[in-house]
Design a protein around this motif. Structure first.
Motif, PDB file in Angstrom:
ATOM      1  N   GLU A 218      94.806  19.698  -3.432  1.00  0.00           N
ATOM      2  CA  GLU A 218      94.317  21.084  -3.508  1.00  0.00           C
ATOM      3  C   GLU A 218      92.881  21.159  -2.991  1.00  0.00           C
ATOM      4  O   GLU A 218      92.522  22.090  -2.259  1.00  0.00           O
ATOM      5  N   ASP A 262      97.539  28.287  -7.049  1.00  0.00           N
ATOM      6  CA  ASP A 262      96.653  27.319  -6.399  1.00  0.00           C
ATOM      7  C   ASP A 262      95.652  27.998  -5.463  1.00  0.00           C
ATOM      8  O   ASP A 262      94.472  27.646  -5.452  1.00  0.00           O
ATOM      9  N   GLU A 279     101.453  28.162  -2.998  1.00  0.00           N
ATOM     10  CA  GLU A 279     101.578  27.039  -3.932  1.00  0.00           C
ATOM     11  C   GLU A 279     101.441  25.738  -3.143  1.00  0.00           C
ATOM     12  O   GLU A 279     102.037  25.578  -2.074  1.00  0.00           O
ATOM     13  N   LEU A 280     100.641  24.818  -3.655  1.00  0.00           N
ATOM     14  CA  LEU A 280     100.440  23.522  -2.998  1.00  0.00           C
ATOM     15  C   LEU A 280     101.156  22.434  -3.780  1.00  0.00           C
ATOM     16  O   LEU A 280     101.129  22.431  -5.014  1.00  0.00           O
ATOM     17  N   LYS A 281     101.781  21.534  -3.057  1.00  0.00           N
ATOM     18  CA  LYS A 281     102.526  20.443  -3.693  1.00  0.00           C
ATOM     19  C   LYS A 281     102.345  19.181  -2.878  1.00  0.00           C
ATOM     20  O   LYS A 281     102.162  19.245  -1.654  1.00  0.00           O
TER      21      LYS A 281
HETATM   22 MG    MG Z   1     100.482  23.115  -6.980  1.00  0.00          MG
END
Ligand code: MG
Ligand code: A3P
Length: 418
Positions: A218, A262, A279-281
């Protein structure tokens, strides 16, 4: 009345049918539990007046239930010391990485990492603070015994709903959800299971470090303002959070929930929230067909459930190697995920997730009938079992804070006088 006071969650049991409340008790929502005979006979499920709830996938393969487009009704921020602010000060801006990012996710783990204290149980407190600060925004429904009732059936965290969505496919981790009915609204707050506590307290060093990697990703991809750049030399502090509060409806269930976001699209012309959120993954890089299949079957289920609920349209995935280096990124549109998994045999289905969640909420409405902040209905589930519940009065499970009850029981007029 249920009299099983303060039973340990580990000894939760199947309620006897003689102990069952009448079908039309509560708020007259019995009609929504009407089982179709088709389901009852063909699939052998328990009648929907049952005290337990099955999690078998076949029972939930019906048409996709109505799920209204989630609307953001507000947001809040938690700062580096976990202090609440009724604003978006912690919202960050997504900056697209290069084609070969080579982000070293291990950097800073030893010397630039402030970890949130997981022993502090916050329960629903931040959401409740947001509700108190934004009462005027939430429509009030006229009610005989209270002038402060909220116009929603359920208040909870998005993460709790994500767990419900994935339950029919979960084979490893059970859950405990505490429910209190107060002023007609059902509050759902998770209780850590004994297994989860042990797992947390005995977490292997490698796992602790890998938890950091997600936050570090992130930091590499988010800037503090729309025009600045990410600063990977800074400290990663997991106390900090930006949370959206959304309102929506799943069939006849009015929901108000909050979830951490995020970042957002930094283009000022991007659509309004939640459509601009990203959304970060991170995920292990995919090198074999087997790995691709596992990614579709397990990872995409969790990613879809988490972002579909608040209406976040895209997930940016960073694929990392064994040493924690992000070698590539890819954007997944939530609306395209069901297409992507169609070629997997025996794969998860969005409709099963949503229908199970819907039926669970109906079950909660039917069971949790006593309106009192000191009563907790503890719903319990373990893989390969049914959902069961137990009832607890003035117990360790009571979770609505006194300040919230006071705020929500005093009339708005009396508040002005203080
Ligand atoms: Mg995330
Ligand atoms: P990744 O999921 O990218 O590894 P979220 O993606 O939900 O915003 O969570 C951010 C990061 O918190 C995760 O990034 C992961 O590093 C960590 N995290 C969240 N939930 C976790 C869990 N249940 N177990 C381990 N790590 C978790």
């Amino acid at each position: 009345m249920h009299r099983n006071r303060s039973r340990s969650p580990m000894s939760s049991y199947h309620q006897q049918s003689s102990d069952r409340p009448k079908r039309d008790e509560g708020r007259g929502d019995g009609k929504f539990f009407r089982p179709t005979n088709h389901h009852r006979h063909q699939l052998g499920s328990a009648p929907l007046s049952s005290q337990v709830l099955s999690t078998r996938r076949e029972l939930y393969e019906r048409d996709f239930p109505l799920y209204k487009q989630p609307v953001e009704v507000g947001c809040f921020s938690l700062d580096s010391q976990r202090r609440f602010f009724n604003d978006s000060r912690q919202l960050r801006y997504y900056v697209e990485p290069d084609r070969c990012p080579n982000f070293d996710l291990r950097d800073g783990y030893k010397d630039r990492y402030v970890r949130r204290d997981e022993n502090v149980k916050e329960r629903l407190d931040h959401i409740l603070r947001w509700i108190v600060a934004n009462r005027s925004k939430l429509k009030s429904r006229a009610s005989a015994n209270s002038s402060c009732a909220l116009d929603v059936d359920f208040v909870t965290w998005r993460g709790h709903l994500t767990k419900l969505l994935t339950t029919p496919y979960e084979t490893r981790e059970g859950w405990l959800l505490a429910v209190t009915r107060f002023n007609g609204t059902l509050y759902i707050s998770e209780v850590e299971t004994e297994a989860a506590r042990q797992e947390r307290e005995n977490r292997a060093e490698r796992n602790k470090e890998m938890m950091y990697w997600g936050y570090k990703f992130e930091q590499y991809t988010c800037a503090d303002t729309a025009s600045s750049s990410p600063d990977p030399r800074g400290v990663v502090n997991t106390n900090e959070a930006f949370c959206t509060v959304v309102q929506t409806r799943l069939t006849d269930h009015q929901l108000l929930f909050s979830g951490e976001v995020d970042c957002r699209d930094r283009d000022p012309g991007a659509p309004p929230p939640p459509a601009c959120y990203v959304e970060l993954k991170t995920s292990a890089e995919i090198c074999t067909p087997k790995q691709r299949s596992n990614f579709h079957r397990f990872k995409l289920l969790k990613w879809w459930a988490q972002s579909f609920l608040p209406g976040v349209p895209r997930v940016v995935a960073g694929f990392k190697d064994h040493d924690g280096v992000v070698v590539s990124t890819e954007t997944f549109l939530i609306s395209k995920i069901s297409q992507l998994i169609k070629n997997e045999d025996n794969c998860w289905k969005p409709t099963v997730c949503m229908n199970f969640c819907c039926d669970f909420l109906s079950y909660v409405k039917r069971i949790a009938t006593e309106d009192s902040p000191s009563v907790v209905y503890l719903f319990s589930w373990e893989p390969r079992r049914e959902v069961t519940y137990s009832v607890h009065r003035d117990s360790q499970y009571t979770f609505l804070p006194r300040w919230y009850i006071q705020e929500m029981t005093s009339s708005p007029e009396s508040l002005h006088q203080h």
